[in-house]
Design a protein around this motif. Structure first.
Motif, short mmCIF file in Angstrom:
data_model
loop_
_atom_site.label_atom_id
_atom_site.label_comp_id
_atom_site.label_asym_id
_atom_site.label_seq_id
_atom_site.Cartn_x
_atom_site.Cartn_y
_atom_site.Cartn_z
N ARG A 155 -9.10 -4.18 25.66
CA ARG A 155 -8.97 -2.73 25.74
C ARG A 155 -8.27 -2.19 24.50
NH1 ARG A 155 -8.72 -4.56 30.94
NH2 ARG A 155 -9.84 -3.35 32.53
N LYS A 156 -7.18 -2.82 24.11
CA LYS A 156 -6.43 -2.37 22.94
C LYS A 156 -7.26 -2.48 21.67
CE LYS A 156 -2.11 -3.39 22.83
NZ LYS A 156 -0.82 -4.14 22.73
N ILE A 157 -7.99 -3.58 21.52
CA ILE A 157 -8.79 -3.79 20.32
C ILE A 157 -9.92 -2.76 20.23
CG2 ILE A 157 -10.34 -5.39 19.14
CD1 ILE A 157 -7.38 -6.04 18.82
N LEU A 158 -10.51 -2.39 21.37
CA LEU A 158 -11.57 -1.37 21.35
C LEU A 158 -11.04 -0.04 20.84
CD1 LEU A 158 -13.89 -1.69 24.48
CD2 LEU A 158 -14.48 -1.94 22.07
N PHE A 159 -9.89 0.39 21.34
CA PHE A 159 -9.30 1.65 20.88
C PHE A 159 -9.04 1.60 19.37
CE2 PHE A 159 -8.03 2.78 25.31
CZ PHE A 159 -8.45 4.10 25.29
N ILE A 160 -8.44 0.51 18.93
CA ILE A 160 -8.12 0.37 17.50
C ILE A 160 -9.39 0.39 16.66
CG2 ILE A 160 -7.18 -1.22 15.78
CD1 ILE A 160 -5.15 -2.12 17.91
N SER A 161 -10.42 -0.30 17.10
CA SER A 161 -11.66 -0.38 16.33
C SER A 161 -12.33 0.98 16.17
CB SER A 161 -12.63 -1.37 17.00
OG SER A 161 -12.10 -2.67 17.01
N VAL A 162 -12.41 1.73 17.25
CA VAL A 162 -13.03 3.06 17.17
C VAL A 162 -12.20 3.99 16.28
CG1 VAL A 162 -13.79 5.08 18.48
CG2 VAL A 162 -14.12 2.79 19.42
N GLY A 167 -15.54 -5.03 14.51
CA GLY A 167 -14.48 -5.40 15.44
C GLY A 167 -14.78 -4.90 16.84
N GLY A 168 -15.23 -3.65 16.95
CA GLY A 168 -15.56 -3.07 18.25
C GLY A 168 -16.76 -3.74 18.90
N HIS A 169 -17.79 -4.01 18.10
CA HIS A 169 -19.00 -4.63 18.65
C HIS A 169 -18.71 -6.06 19.10
CE1 HIS A 169 -22.95 -6.14 19.23
NE2 HIS A 169 -23.07 -6.70 18.04
N SER A 170 -17.96 -6.82 18.32
CA SER A 170 -17.61 -8.18 18.70
C SER A 170 -16.83 -8.19 20.01
CB SER A 170 -16.79 -8.84 17.59
OG SER A 170 -16.35 -10.12 17.97
N THR A 171 -15.90 -7.27 20.15
CA THR A 171 -15.08 -7.20 21.36
C THR A 171 -15.91 -6.82 22.57
OG1 THR A 171 -13.15 -6.58 20.02
CG2 THR A 171 -13.05 -6.12 22.39
N ALA A 172 -16.71 -5.77 22.44
CA ALA A 172 -17.50 -5.29 23.58
C ALA A 172 -18.54 -6.32 24.01
CB ALA A 172 -18.17 -3.97 23.22
N SER A 173 -19.21 -6.95 23.05
CA SER A 173 -20.28 -7.88 23.40
C SER A 173 -19.74 -9.12 24.11
CB SER A 173 -21.07 -8.28 22.15
OG SER A 173 -20.23 -8.87 21.19
N CYS A 232 -19.59 1.08 31.14
CA CYS A 232 -18.83 1.61 30.00
C CYS A 232 -19.08 0.81 28.73
CB CYS A 232 -17.34 1.61 30.32
SG CYS A 232 -16.82 2.88 31.49
N LEU A 233 -19.19 -0.51 28.87
CA LEU A 233 -19.47 -1.35 27.71
C LEU A 233 -20.87 -1.09 27.17
CD1 LEU A 233 -17.81 -4.65 28.93
CD2 LEU A 233 -17.02 -3.19 27.06
N PHE A 234 -21.84 -0.85 28.04
CA PHE A 234 -23.18 -0.49 27.60
C PHE A 234 -23.13 0.81 26.77
CE2 PHE A 234 -25.31 -2.60 31.55
CZ PHE A 234 -25.07 -3.84 31.00
N LEU A 235 -22.43 1.82 27.29
CA LEU A 235 -22.33 3.09 26.58
C LEU A 235 -21.58 2.92 25.26
CD1 LEU A 235 -21.49 5.50 29.54
CD2 LEU A 235 -23.68 5.24 28.35
N MET A 236 -20.56 2.07 25.26
CA MET A 236 -19.80 1.83 24.04
C MET A 236 -20.71 1.26 22.95
SD MET A 236 -16.79 2.03 22.62
CE MET A 236 -15.72 2.24 24.04
N ILE A 268 -13.45 8.40 24.47
CA ILE A 268 -13.39 8.82 25.88
C ILE A 268 -13.85 7.68 26.80
CG2 ILE A 268 -14.35 10.41 27.59
CD1 ILE A 268 -14.50 12.51 25.32
N VAL A 269 -14.95 7.02 26.43
CA VAL A 269 -15.45 5.90 27.22
C VAL A 269 -14.43 4.77 27.25
CG1 VAL A 269 -17.23 4.11 27.35
CG2 VAL A 269 -17.88 6.46 26.82
N ALA A 270 -13.79 4.50 26.12
CA ALA A 270 -12.76 3.45 26.07
C ALA A 270 -11.59 3.81 27.00
CB ALA A 270 -12.26 3.26 24.64
N GLY A 271 -11.26 5.10 27.07
CA GLY A 271 -10.20 5.53 27.98
C GLY A 271 -10.57 5.31 29.43
N VAL A 272 -11.83 5.62 29.77
CA VAL A 272 -12.31 5.38 31.14
C VAL A 272 -12.28 3.89 31.44
CG1 VAL A 272 -14.30 5.54 32.67
CG2 VAL A 272 -13.72 7.47 31.17
N LEU A 273 -12.73 3.08 30.48
CA LEU A 273 -12.75 1.64 30.67
C LEU A 273 -11.35 1.08 30.90
CD1 LEU A 273 -14.42 -0.99 30.63
CD2 LEU A 273 -14.14 -1.02 28.13
#
Length: 425
Positions: free
Chosen positions: A307-314, A345-351, A245-249, A409-414
């Motif tokens: 997880r919360k930060i990814l949703f907010i960032s997107v 913000g999203g890239h920093s969190t996912a990486s 999921c992080l790869f897809l994100m 959607i990917v963030a929701g699955v994650l």
């Protein structure tokens, strides 16, 4: 606890066979506030600055390439997309090589060779030769982004990792900003070739600072390289649905991000805005919000949850790109700034999350994340040319919005996937 078989694990070489970068698990991790933390952060900041200065310096020149070399916007975008796709392909190889010979060694070679290639780009006699040189750059540039994340994940204490990763990504944002602004300003008063030479010289200085400043690895363990080990190592990364999921994100976020910046210049240099190369280059100053966002959101991810930060960032990215539909230049720039804040913000969190989830082969995990990240950049950046040619800016916004909906959607699955059972201490 059941003992796992080591049948498919890379062979860790004994200490008398590993070089100066080999370390020991008994040595302390680098902690925030220490001299080693400052040296590592500034060295990787310089490396990120040089890498992304070189990578994105051609982006503001797309309209100029279209006019000077008589190529279409889609062809002009290949000067970036071709670089990023070869960067993506080379990233896993660079990660594997770094697992064998050391993190700092790979990053050092990458920086000096890519700086030389940058200078050679300015000497290209035609667009075909320019593309060949940019393709070569994509291969050699892979050494820094593939390895920097692994270095930080190995060497920095867990509670300091999000902030350290954010500082490294801040260097990336400053590099992207610096390259775009300098190219625009120098091109307005001279030529794009002189601008590229200047950036190549700056990148050589950044290489020297990095080489002198980055602390040697303390926790790196050199591993043997065989096809069996490599396949097993990559296979292990894909057994974790969270990492997938992080790869897809990474692919979805970067695909949208590079598309917006690729075609923003076409919009703003055309009627009714008619902005110059220099002014369009200065609009990239909004990258500074990414410098703040990557470190600030990285720190928030350490405390309130990734997880919360990814949703907010997107969500922030989606709001920003919709704002750019307006015809007001002020609101367009505001929308780009909001979009940029959310992206970094999203890239920093996912990486940083990839480094924490990978219980082994962090070099491979980091390089695979960036492989998907830059595949998204290449495919999104080139596909955006078709949307621009047929639907103008409304098509660009529609494409990016679609990618961001998929990211949600990917963030929701994650969010439904439990954390890994063996986090790094």
């Amino acid at each position: 606890m059941r003992q796992k078989s080591n049948l498919h694990m890379p062979q860790i070489l004994p200490s008398n066979h590993i070089g100066t970068e080999a370390g020991s698990a008994s040595q302390p991790f680098i902690q925030r506030g220490t001299p080693a933390y400052r040296r590592a952060s500034l060295a990787l900041f310089a490396a990120g600055l040089a890498t992304f200065t070189i990578l994105y310096c051609v982006q503001p020149l797309f309209p100029l390439f279209t006019a000077q070399f008589h190529v279409s916007p889609v062809m002009a975008s290949l000067s970036l997309s071709l670089t990023t796709i070869l960067l993506a392909i080379t990233l896993p190889i660079a990660g594997i090589v770094s697992d064998a010979i050391g993190r700092k060694s790979v990053m050092t070679i990458s920086l000096v060779v890519s700086a030389i290639c940058c200078i050679l780009t300015a000497l290209a006699p035609d667009f075909a030769v320019l593309l060949v040189i940019r393709a070569t750059q994509g291969i050699v540039l892979a050494g820094v982004p593939a390895v920097a994340m692994a270095y930080l994940s190995e060497e920095v204490e867990s509670m300091s990792l999000g902030f350290a990763m954010g500082l490294y990504i801040s260097g990336n944002t400053i590099g992207g900003l610096f390259g775009r602004i300098v190219v625009g300003m120098i091109t307005d008063i001279s030529t794009w070739r002189i601008a590229i030479i200047v950036l190549g010289a700056v990148s050589l200085l950044a290489f020297f600072y990095f080489w002198r400043s980055l602390p040697s690895s303390r926790h790196f363990q050199r591993v043997s390289i065989t096809p069996k080990h490599l396949l097993a190592g990559f296979g292990r990364q894909f057994r974790d649905p969270g990492i997938i999921c992080l790869f897809l994100m990474g692919a979805l976020l970067m695909g949208g991000f590079v598309t917006l910046y690729n075609y923003l210049g076409y919009r703003l240099m055309a009627h009714p805005y008619d902005l110059s190369e220099s002014i369009v280059g200065w609009i990239f100053i909004v990258y500074l919000v990414g410098t703040f966002s990557s470190s600030w959101m990285g720190r928030k991810a350490d405390t309130v949850g990734r997880r919360k930060i990814l949703f907010i960032s997107v969500g922030i990215m989606l709001m920003g790109v919709l704002i750019t539909l307006t015809h007001s230049i002020v609101l367009i720039i505001l929308g780009v700034a909001v979009f940029t804040f959310g992206f970094f913000g999203g890239h920093s969190t996912a990486s940083s999350w990839v480094g924490r989830r990978a219980v082994s082969g962090r070099g491979q995990a980091s390089s695979l994340y960036l492989f998907f990240y830059y595949v998204g950049s290449s495919l999104g950046g080139s596909a955006g040319g078709l949307f621009w040619s047929h639907f103008q800016w409304a098509g660009i916004v529609a494409m990016i919005s679609g990618l961001l909906v998929l990211a949600l959607i990917v963030a929701g699955v994650l969010s439904g996937i439990p954390p890994m059972t063996k986090p790094r201490q």
